[in-house]
Design an enzyme around this catalytic site. Structure first.
Site, PDB file in Angstrom:
ATOM      1  N   LYS A 233       0.840  -1.190   0.000  1.00 45.60           N
ATOM      2  CA  LYS A 233       0.000   0.000   0.000  1.00 45.60           C
ATOM      3  C   LYS A 233       0.878   1.243   0.000  1.00 45.60           C
ATOM      4  O   LYS A 233       1.919   1.281   0.668  1.00 45.60           O
ATOM      5  CB  LYS A 233      -0.899  -0.019   1.239  1.00 45.60           C
ATOM      6  CG  LYS A 233      -1.923   1.103   1.315  1.00 45.60           C
ATOM      7  CD  LYS A 233      -2.784   0.925   2.577  1.00 45.60           C
ATOM      8  CE  LYS A 233      -3.814   2.019   2.719  1.00 45.60           C
ATOM      9  NZ  LYS A 233      -4.641   1.847   3.947  1.00 45.60           N
TER      10      LYS A 233
ATOM     11  N   SER B  57      -9.540   2.026   3.271  1.00 44.86           N
ATOM     12  CA  SER B  57      -8.749   2.808   2.351  1.00 44.86           C
ATOM     13  C   SER B  57      -7.828   1.952   1.481  1.00 44.86           C
ATOM     14  O   SER B  57      -7.283   2.432   0.481  1.00 44.86           O
ATOM     15  CB  SER B  57      -7.896   3.818   3.132  1.00 44.86           C
ATOM     16  OG  SER B  57      -6.996   3.134   4.000  1.00 44.86           O
TER      17      SER B  57
ATOM     18  N   SER C   9      -9.461  -0.541   7.440  1.00 39.95           N
ATOM     19  CA  SER C   9      -8.966  -0.387   6.070  1.00 39.95           C
ATOM     20  C   SER C   9      -8.263  -1.601   5.494  1.00 39.95           C
ATOM     21  O   SER C   9      -7.878  -1.594   4.326  1.00 39.95           O
ATOM     22  CB  SER C   9      -8.025   0.822   5.995  1.00 39.95           C
ATOM     23  OG  SER C   9      -8.741   2.013   6.204  1.00 39.95           O
TER      24      SER C   9
END
Length: 471
Positions: A64, A139, A163
């Site tokens: 990420k 997210s 997330s």
């Protein structure tokens, strides 16, 4: 050889075995995933950037874009960090590298990990591999979409209020939010420091355990980390005899849970009972009545402090101004998107003189009570179970104009995050052809228990987790 690799179905554990047996080289494996990205990522937008196959490559991994990577741009999905290239690796990235994993690329994220759909990324939304007209969650939607779509065998996300777990549920992955403090946050772009935690996203429970084994443990560079009390175990058993599963009645009573999600959740509980588990209701009234407002006071307050460092002086682009103050104001106005601005303002207000005790201070007291409430539940149960997300993946744009509706996407994942507890998403079925996730929550350091329960259910369910369009 790379053209013969079915990346949509290949698990990380199987990929490791293929390389170790010499059936495919590490370079060919990396190339196969780059080929898959080239074919499919134009539609999914899971990656912000990819990395060519380096020398000595082994099993590739996606990270990420809040995880610092030496020599590779790290933007946290924000324009205010455009062009920022770290000169060091985050501890989790360094541990992956030391274990022979190689960076495949950096995945899309809501800006500074603030969001539940990846629509808040300054670089455009990611799309769900099961239906590209729908969100992959957030997210960490980029990592979830990459793993689900066969663009990476596994990846790392970060979880503040859900997330990792929520996008894993919406994309049909296994995702672990570890016990707070068991994984280093050093080198991870901060959102809310008392909540942020890095964790694995993978196709199977065993893959998740393998990756957690690599990244976990004390880090001298992060004073909040601890040594694990016991080694990470790879689950093998397929029975749940003696396991006590608690089902919070306040969670399952929520009207927001869609009928299809509820049906698959209840079916998974019935299956757990058939495998020998004891399933009973429990009470967590504070957690589900006050968890969401508590989180949206604490997280923005910490964000307002953490994001104050982005002033145009040290990181990313700078907007010129006649004075220092004007330069900072223009840089932040042009660099931050709407959601970070919203949370910075909310957090600054909650911390301001005259309101600190009424809002932030009160939220911290409630957080303590939520932790105690969970601890009392674990005196009777080994794990707690809820749906992970109240809905399946929703259409892109459906909630973008309504921040409160978007915030409510995490109402089931937030309470355990406030308590610093580990949570595991396990796919438990499909509703209208879209994945449904089961959330398993344990007491601190109970990851092995979560893996055991998750693996047994995974094996019994026998789901085909490949999006229909890739089969």
């Amino acid at each position: 050889m790379s053209a013969l690799v079915d990346t949509a179905r290949l698990t990380a554990e199987n990929a490791i075995a293929l390389v170790e047996r010499g059936e495919i080289s590490a370079a060919e494996l990396h190339a196969a995933y780059l080929d898959a990205i080239g074919e499919r990522d134009g539609e999914l937008h899971a990656f912000l950037r990819t990395v060519a196959e380096p020398e000595g490559a082994s099993i590739p991994i996606a990270l990420k874009d809040v995880i610092s990577t030496k020599g590779v741009e790290t933007t946290a999905g924000s324009r205010i960090l455009a062009g920022y290239t770290p000169v060091f690796d985050a501890t989790v990235a360094a541990r992956c590298k030391a274990s022979g994993l190689t960076l495949l690329g950096k995945t899309n994220t809501d800006e500074f990990a603030m969001g539940s759909s990846t629509e808040n990324s300054a670089y455009g939304p990611s799309h769900n591999p099961w239906d590209p007209s729908r969100v992959p969650g957030g997210s960490g939607g980029g990592t979830a979409a990459a793993v689900s779509g066969g663009l990476a065998p596994w990846g790392l996300g970060s979880d503040t209020g859900g997330s990792i777990k929520q996008p894993s549920a919406l994309c049909g992955n296994v995702g672990l939010r570890p016990t707070y403090g068991t994984v280093s946050r050093f080198g991870v772009v901060a959102f809310a420091s008392s909540l942020d935690q890095v964790g694995p996203v993978a196709k199977t429970v065993r893959d998740t355990a393998l990756l957690y084994r690599i990244i976990s443990g004390r880090d001298p560079a992060d004073s909040t980390t601890v040594d694990l009390p016991s080694p990470v175990e790879l689950p093998q058993g397929e029975r749940l005899d003696g396991v006590r599963i608690g089902v919070p009645r306040q969670a399952v009573a929520l009207e927001a849970i869609e009928p299809g999600v509820r049906a698959e959740f209840e079916r998974s509980l019935e299956l757990a009972a058939e495998l020998g588990a004891e399933v009973a209701e429990c009470d967590l009234p504070l957690s589900f009545d006050y968890g969401l407002p508590c989180y949206y006071l604490i997280a923005p307050a910490e964000a307002s402090s953490n994001l104050a460092r982005y002033d145009g002086v040290r990181y990313g682009p700078r907007s010129e101004g006649a004075t220092y103050r004007e330069m900072v104001e223009r840089t932040r106005d042009e660099g931050f998107g709407a959601e970070p601005k919203r949370r910075i303002m909310l957090g600054t207000y909650a911390l301001s003189a005259g309101y600190y005790d009424a809002y932030y201070g009160q939220a911290q007291k409630v957080r303590t009570l939520i932790g105690r409430e969970h601890a009392e539940a674990f005196e009777q149960f080994d794990v707690l179970a809820t749906p992970t997300s109240p809905t399946v993946a929703f259409p892109i744009g459906e909630k973008a104009a309504d921040p409160l509706a978007m915030y409510a996407c995490d109402l089931l994942t937030i309470p355990s995050c406030l308590a610093g507890l580990p949570g595991l998403n396990v796919p438990c079925g499909l509703s209208d052809g879209l994945p449904v996730g089961l959330q398993l929550i344990g007491p601190q350091f109970a990851e092995n228990t979560l893996f055991r329960v998750g693996y047994a259910l995974e094996q019994a369910l026998g789901l085909d987790l490949v999006p229909g369009r890739l089969r």
